[in-house]
Design a protein around this motif. Structure first.
Motif, PDB file in Angstrom:
ATOM      1  N   TYR A  69       0.837  -1.200   0.000  1.00 36.16           N
ATOM      2  CA  TYR A  69       0.000   0.000   0.000  1.00 36.16           C
ATOM      3  C   TYR A  69       0.876   1.256   0.000  1.00 36.16           C
ATOM      4  CZ  TYR A  69      -3.831  -3.063   1.678  1.00 36.16           C
ATOM      5  OH  TYR A  69      -4.766  -4.050   1.838  1.00 36.16           O
ATOM      6  N   ARG A  70       1.904   1.250   0.853  1.00 34.58           N
ATOM      7  CA  ARG A  70       2.788   2.413   0.954  1.00 34.58           C
ATOM      8  C   ARG A  70       3.618   2.601  -0.315  1.00 34.58           C
ATOM      9  NH1 ARG A  70       6.224   2.024   5.964  1.00 34.58           N
ATOM     10  NH2 ARG A  70       7.016   3.991   5.159  1.00 34.58           N
ATOM     11  N   VAL A  71       4.077   1.490  -0.901  1.00 31.62           N
ATOM     12  CA  VAL A  71       4.830   1.576  -2.161  1.00 31.62           C
ATOM     13  C   VAL A  71       3.953   2.208  -3.236  1.00 31.62           C
ATOM     14  CG1 VAL A  71       5.931   0.253  -4.016  1.00 31.62           C
ATOM     15  CG2 VAL A  71       6.350  -0.369  -1.625  1.00 31.62           C
ATOM     16  N   CYS A  72       2.742   1.691  -3.365  1.00 33.33           N
ATOM     17  CA  CYS A  72       1.814   2.196  -4.376  1.00 33.33           C
ATOM     18  C   CYS A  72       1.496   3.668  -4.136  1.00 33.33           C
ATOM     19  CB  CYS A  72       0.539   1.355  -4.350  1.00 33.33           C
ATOM     20  SG  CYS A  72      -0.666   1.794  -5.612  1.00 33.33           S
ATOM     21  N   GLY A  73       1.173   4.016  -2.891  1.00 31.48           N
ATOM     22  CA  GLY A  73       0.851   5.401  -2.565  1.00 31.48           C
ATOM     23  C   GLY A  73       2.009   6.343  -2.843  1.00 31.48           C
ATOM     24  N   ALA A  74       3.231   5.926  -2.515  1.00 34.09           N
ATOM     25  CA  ALA A  74       4.409   6.763  -2.750  1.00 34.09           C
ATOM     26  C   ALA A  74       4.647   6.972  -4.240  1.00 34.09           C
ATOM     27  CB  ALA A  74       5.643   6.135  -2.101  1.00 34.09           C
ATOM     28  N   LEU A  75       4.457   5.927  -5.033  1.00 31.27           N
ATOM     29  CA  LEU A  75       4.628   6.064  -6.479  1.00 31.27           C
ATOM     30  C   LEU A  75       3.608   7.040  -7.056  1.00 31.27           C
ATOM     31  CD1 LEU A  75       5.332   2.363  -7.454  1.00 31.27           C
ATOM     32  CD2 LEU A  75       6.923   4.286  -7.682  1.00 31.27           C
ATOM     33  N   ARG A  76       2.357   6.898  -6.640  1.00 27.90           N
ATOM     34  CA  ARG A  76       1.311   7.788  -7.151  1.00 27.90           C
ATOM     35  C   ARG A  76       1.536   9.225  -6.688  1.00 27.90           C
ATOM     36  NH1 ARG A  76       0.823   4.421 -10.824  1.00 27.90           N
ATOM     37  NH2 ARG A  76      -0.935   2.986 -10.853  1.00 27.90           N
ATOM     38  N   ALA A  77       1.944   9.407  -5.432  1.00 28.65           N
ATOM     39  CA  ALA A  77       2.194  10.754  -4.908  1.00 28.65           C
ATOM     40  C   ALA A  77       3.331  11.444  -5.659  1.00 28.65           C
ATOM     41  CB  ALA A  77       2.511  10.693  -3.418  1.00 28.65           C
ATOM     42  N   ALA A  78       4.280  10.648  -6.152  1.00 34.71           N
ATOM     43  CA  ALA A  78       5.412  11.195  -6.905  1.00 34.71           C
ATOM     44  C   ALA A  78       5.085  11.388  -8.386  1.00 34.71           C
ATOM     45  CB  ALA A  78       6.633  10.287  -6.751  1.00 34.71           C
ATOM     46  N   GLY A  79       3.863  11.040  -8.787  1.00 34.28           N
ATOM     47  CA  GLY A  79       3.443  11.261 -10.163  1.00 34.28           C
ATOM     48  C   GLY A  79       3.708  10.122 -11.126  1.00 34.28           C
ATOM     49  N   HIS A  80       4.131   8.972 -10.615  1.00 30.32           N
ATOM     50  CA  HIS A  80       4.371   7.819 -11.496  1.00 30.32           C
ATOM     51  C   HIS A  80       3.038   7.201 -11.901  1.00 30.32           C
ATOM     52  CE1 HIS A  80       8.705   7.857 -10.916  1.00 30.32           C
ATOM     53  NE2 HIS A  80       8.464   8.087  -9.633  1.00 30.32           N
ATOM     54  N   GLU A  81       2.875   6.982 -13.192  1.00 32.85           N
ATOM     55  CA  GLU A  81       1.614   6.472 -13.711  1.00 32.85           C
ATOM     56  C   GLU A  81       1.701   5.027 -14.195  1.00 32.85           C
ATOM     57  OE1 GLU A  81       0.070   9.228 -16.574  1.00 32.85           O
ATOM     58  OE2 GLU A  81       0.044  10.875 -15.138  1.00 32.85           O
ATOM     59  N   VAL A  82       2.782   4.317 -13.878  1.00 32.69           N
ATOM     60  CA  VAL A  82       2.917   2.928 -14.298  1.00 32.69           C
ATOM     61  C   VAL A  82       1.711   2.136 -13.793  1.00 32.69           C
ATOM     62  CG1 VAL A  82       4.307   2.308 -12.267  1.00 32.69           C
ATOM     63  CG2 VAL A  82       4.438   0.913 -14.329  1.00 32.69           C
ATOM     64  N   PRO A  83       1.110   1.297 -14.636  1.00 30.11           N
ATOM     65  CA  PRO A  83       0.003   0.464 -14.149  1.00 30.11           C
ATOM     66  C   PRO A  83       0.482  -0.471 -13.032  1.00 30.11           C
ATOM     67  CG  PRO A  83       0.044   0.483 -16.544  1.00 30.11           C
ATOM     68  CD  PRO A  83       1.316   1.136 -16.076  1.00 30.11           C
ATOM     69  N   ILE A  84      -0.329  -0.589 -11.980  1.00 29.68           N
ATOM     70  CA  ILE A  84       0.016  -1.421 -10.837  1.00 29.68           C
ATOM     71  C   ILE A  84      -1.067  -2.459 -10.619  1.00 29.68           C
ATOM     72  CG2 ILE A  84       0.419  -1.464  -8.337  1.00 29.68           C
ATOM     73  CD1 ILE A  84       1.479   1.422  -8.596  1.00 29.68           C
ATOM     74  N   LEU A  85      -0.642  -3.730 -10.622  1.00 27.57           N
ATOM     75  CA  LEU A  85      -1.515  -4.849 -10.282  1.00 27.57           C
ATOM     76  C   LEU A  85      -1.089  -5.357  -8.919  1.00 27.57           C
ATOM     77  CD1 LEU A  85      -3.548  -7.165 -10.820  1.00 27.57           C
ATOM     78  CD2 LEU A  85      -1.679  -8.372 -11.968  1.00 27.57           C
ATOM     79  N   MET A  86      -1.983  -5.271  -7.943  1.00 27.89           N
ATOM     80  CA  MET A  86      -1.682  -5.839  -6.630  1.00 27.89           C
ATOM     81  C   MET A  86      -2.053  -7.311  -6.673  1.00 27.89           C
ATOM     82  SD  MET A  86      -2.473  -3.100  -3.694  1.00 27.89           S
ATOM     83  CE  MET A  86      -1.295  -1.792  -3.436  1.00 27.89           C
ATOM     84  N   LEU A  87      -1.083  -8.152  -6.340  1.00 30.38           N
ATOM     85  CA  LEU A  87      -1.256  -9.601  -6.303  1.00 30.38           C
ATOM     86  C   LEU A  87      -0.952 -10.033  -4.878  1.00 30.38           C
ATOM     87  CD1 LEU A  87      -1.737 -12.273  -7.803  1.00 30.38           C
ATOM     88  CD2 LEU A  87       0.723 -12.327  -8.261  1.00 30.38           C
ATOM     89  N   THR A  88      -1.977 -10.463  -4.146  1.00 25.09           N
ATOM     90  CA  THR A  88      -1.807 -10.649  -2.708  1.00 25.09           C
ATOM     91  C   THR A  88      -2.687 -11.764  -2.158  1.00 25.09           C
ATOM     92  OG1 THR A  88      -1.943  -9.497  -0.592  1.00 25.09           O
ATOM     93  CG2 THR A  88      -3.533  -8.862  -2.262  1.00 25.09           C
ATOM     94  N   ALA A  89      -2.315 -12.242  -0.983  1.00 27.42           N
ATOM     95  CA  ALA A  89      -3.130 -13.233  -0.276  1.00 27.42           C
ATOM     96  C   ALA A  89      -4.259 -12.567   0.506  1.00 27.42           C
ATOM     97  CB  ALA A  89      -2.251 -14.038   0.686  1.00 27.42           C
TER      98      ALA A  89
END
Length: 102
Positions: A60-80
């Protein structure tokens, strides 16, 4: 197409990478949140496959940090984590899709 897998379960990460490489993708793998954030921040990836429960920094924090920095790479969360709250939080932090592990 270049993919980054951020997954701490090494056997799963290797299996995913092997399958995606066989389909013609260029795949890099890292096993913790801080390294995943660093590599994804460098850019050049067409997709990020991101686990939530990671050492050092959760997905969650990785994704949030990327988005806050303006990175638009598509993100698929794959999790249990398969609860409705977990999926909602993943999408709210900026993930493009959410898939639970079997």
């Amino acid at each position: 197409m270049r993919l980054l897998i951020v997954e701490d379960e090494k056997r799963l990460a290797v299996s995913l990478a092997r399958g995606l490489t066989a389909e013609g993708f260029a795949v890099d793998v890292v096993h913790d949140g801080p390294e995943g954030l660093h590599r994804a921040s460098e850019g050049g990836y067409d997709l990020l496959i991101l686990d939530i429960m990671l050492p050092g920094m959760n997905g969650y924090r990785v994704c949030g940090a990327l988005r806050a920095a303006g990175h638009e790479v598509p993100i698929l969360m794959l999790t249990a984590k398969d609860g409705e709250y977990d999926e909602a939080e993943g999408l709210d932090t900026g993930a493009d899709d959410y898939l639970t592990k079997p």
